[in-house]
Design a protein around this motif. Structure first.
Motif, PDB file in Angstrom:
ATOM      1  N   THR A   4     -95.545  52.617  55.715  1.00  0.00           N
ATOM      2  CA  THR A   4     -96.244  52.481  57.021  1.00  0.00           C
ATOM      3  C   THR A   4     -94.541  51.743  57.904  1.00  0.00           C
ATOM      4  OG1 THR A   4     -97.969  53.255  57.183  1.00  0.00           O
ATOM      5  CG2 THR A   4     -97.194  53.012  59.116  1.00  0.00           C
ATOM      6  N   ASP A   5     -93.693  52.809  58.972  1.00  0.00           N
ATOM      7  CA  ASP A   5     -92.779  52.465  59.604  1.00  0.00           C
ATOM      8  C   ASP A   5     -93.009  51.501  60.941  1.00  0.00           C
ATOM      9  OD1 ASP A   5     -93.212  54.669  61.312  1.00  0.00           O
ATOM     10  OD2 ASP A   5     -91.166  55.098  61.078  1.00  0.00           O
ATOM     11  N   PRO A   6     -92.468  50.689  61.468  1.00  0.00           N
ATOM     12  CA  PRO A   6     -93.141  50.086  62.648  1.00  0.00           C
ATOM     13  C   PRO A   6     -93.471  51.257  64.144  1.00  0.00           C
ATOM     14  CG  PRO A   6     -90.844  49.330  62.327  1.00  0.00           C
ATOM     15  CD  PRO A   6     -91.086  50.963  61.020  1.00  0.00           C
ATOM     16  N   ASP A   7     -93.175  52.090  63.866  1.00  0.00           N
ATOM     17  CA  ASP A   7     -93.561  52.940  64.812  1.00  0.00           C
ATOM     18  C   ASP A   7     -94.815  54.184  64.450  1.00  0.00           C
ATOM     19  OD1 ASP A   7     -91.716  52.910  67.242  1.00  0.00           O
ATOM     20  OD2 ASP A   7     -89.981  54.410  65.562  1.00  0.00           O
ATOM     21  N   GLY A   8     -95.639  53.939  63.235  1.00  0.00           N
ATOM     22  CA  GLY A   8     -96.745  53.668  61.977  1.00  0.00           C
ATOM     23  C   GLY A   8     -96.658  55.627  61.348  1.00  0.00           C
ATOM     24  N   ASN A   9     -95.467  55.787  61.342  1.00  0.00           N
ATOM     25  CA  ASN A   9     -95.123  56.961  60.648  1.00  0.00           C
ATOM     26  C   ASN A   9     -95.461  56.917  59.169  1.00  0.00           C
ATOM     27  OD1 ASN A   9     -94.507  58.386  62.812  1.00  0.00           O
ATOM     28  ND2 ASN A   9     -92.154  57.443  62.729  1.00  0.00           N
TER      29      ASN A   9
ATOM     30  N   LYS B 211     -94.109  57.097  55.649  1.00  0.00           N
ATOM     31  CA  LYS B 211     -92.792  56.713  54.774  1.00  0.00           C
ATOM     32  C   LYS B 211     -92.813  56.805  53.243  1.00  0.00           C
ATOM     33  CE  LYS B 211     -89.736  57.193  58.705  1.00  0.00           C
ATOM     34  NZ  LYS B 211     -88.411  56.815  59.125  1.00  0.00           N
TER      35      LYS B 211
ATOM     36  N   LYS C 206     -86.331  49.648  57.125  1.00  0.00           N
ATOM     37  CA  LYS C 206     -85.749  49.289  58.420  1.00  0.00           C
ATOM     38  C   LYS C 206     -86.993  48.697  59.814  1.00  0.00           C
ATOM     39  CE  LYS C 206     -82.671  51.653  59.615  1.00  0.00           C
ATOM     40  NZ  LYS C 206     -81.645  53.029  59.662  1.00  0.00           N
ATOM     41  N   GLY C 207     -86.728  47.435  60.579  1.00  0.00           N
ATOM     42  CA  GLY C 207     -87.195  46.799  61.475  1.00  0.00           C
ATOM     43  C   GLY C 207     -88.083  45.311  60.990  1.00  0.00           C
TER      44      GLY C 207
END
Length: 373
Positions: free
Chosen positions: A120-125, A127, A225-226
């Motif tokens: 889960t990316d920093p925006d909650g998506n 991936k 990323k992040g």
């Protein structure tokens, strides 16, 4: 078990170079592949036997010496994970061969071979990235090969990926160009001669921090990323460890770069792919605000262990898996030695006595204790 039940490939044909092109699809979790293998016969033969598992072979073409190429018949053996390529004649000893194989495979979710990793990316998506874990016998799930540690060769890797993603492999990038508005081709420089289980490639939405060592080796810490800022401790530690190992072994690290890559889904603690070490995120990334001192020690020890393998295991490799104990035990001992040199205040050898020596004596005292070999 390694002696009695193992399936060993015939030594009639020996590879020297693999030219691999892979196109992973992170939407339907498949990949297309194309490998061109340069090899030489070591005795007369009418077939080539190599490893392949969970691959669909679409086409196989062989070229014998300077003769015209021809389509070959193939036989897949799922139980023994072999691919037999039938040649149309008996080929004499010391004859050059070129095998041209097109295939497809699955980006599995079993954390082995060429697989997909969800995060889960920093925006909650939600991936995915694609990565590899080939030790001990899973390179054959990514491309047909002689998947045995003794069968070393050089590798030329090309990855065809979406334009917005990053591709990593053992070597630095030789060339990169856009194919169209969606995809690009990333080709890496030729590796040194190495075993298949040490090959690696990673494709995803990645970012890194980097620095060069005093000998000019590019050191990079990669993460989704992040999260790359959490690699500062690992970057500083790996730079110091590389300087120590270069001096101690008297053989400079032979690759132009060394990547440490944090993978969200990873079965082992880390894997010593030459020039592209993969880790569990918790074994590489350090949050300076919340990570304990003992966790930082663990991270340093894991990095040091894997970097020791760059020489002992990667540069010099055991002939077969029954000597893996020496590969791993030396890396563990050498890893502690290097950490002790970089962080003497941690008193690693005192910890070694309490955490390793005592437990080893305890195991050795059991009635079922047995010789290593």
């Amino acid at each position: 078990m390694t002696e009695n039940n193992r399936v060993i490939l015939p030594s009639t044909v020996i590879p020297s170079n693999y030219e691999i092109t892979l196109t992973p699809n992170l939407e339907d979790f498949t990949f297309k592949g194309h490998v061109v293998i340069k090899a030489t016969t070591k005795s007369q033969t009418s077939e080539v036997v190599l490893n392949a598992a969970e691959l669909e072979i679409e086409k196989s073409i062989a070229t014998i010496s300077d003769n015209p190429s021809f389509n070959t018949d193939i036989l897949l053996d799922p139980e023994n994970e072999t691919l037999t390529i039938k040649l149309d004649t008996n080929v004499e000893e010391n004859t050059p061969l070129i095998l041209d194989i097109k295939f497809t495979g699955i980006l599995n979710d079993r954390l082995l071979g060429f697989y997909r990793s969800k995060y889960t990316d920093p925006d909650g998506n939600e991936k995915y990235l694609a990565t590899t874990q080939f030790e001990a016998t899973d390179a054959r799930r990514a491309f047909p090969c002689w998947d045995e540690p003794e069968r070393k060769a050089t590798f030329d890797v090309t990855l065809i990926i979406p334009n917005d993603l990053t591709a990593l492999s053992n070597m630095d990038i030789k060339k990169e160009h856009n194919i169209d508005n969606e995809y690009k081709s990333v080709t890496f420089n030729t590796t040194p001669i190495m075993s298949t289980y040490l090959l690696a490639f990673v494709v995803g939405d990645l970012a890194c921090i980097e620095r060069k060592s005093q000998h000019g080796t590019l050191m990079r810490i990669w993460a989704t990323k992040g999260n790359e800022s959490q690699g500062e401790f690992a970057l500083d530690t790996s730079i110091k460890l590389l300087d120590f190992y270069n001096s101690y072994f008297g053989i400079p690290f032979p690759l132009p770069k060394l990547d440490h890559i944090a993978i969200p889904d990873f079965a082992a603690g880390a894997m010593e792919n030459w020039g592209a070490i993969t880790y569990r995120e918790v074994a590489l990334l350090v949050d300076p605000q919340n990570t304990s001192a003992s966790t930082k020690q663990t991270v340093a020890a894991i990095i040091s262990h894997e970097m020791a393998h760059m020489w002992f295991g990667d540069l010099v490799t055991m002939k077969w898996w029954n000597d893996l104990w020496l590969n791993e035990s030396f890396a563990s001992w050498m890893g502690d030695k290097a950490v002790d040199a970089v962080f003497p205040e941690w008193e690693m050898w005192t910890q070694f006595l309490t955490s390793d020596t005592a437990s080893a004596f305890s195991l050795d005292g059991l009635s079922n204790s047995h010789p290593i070999e």
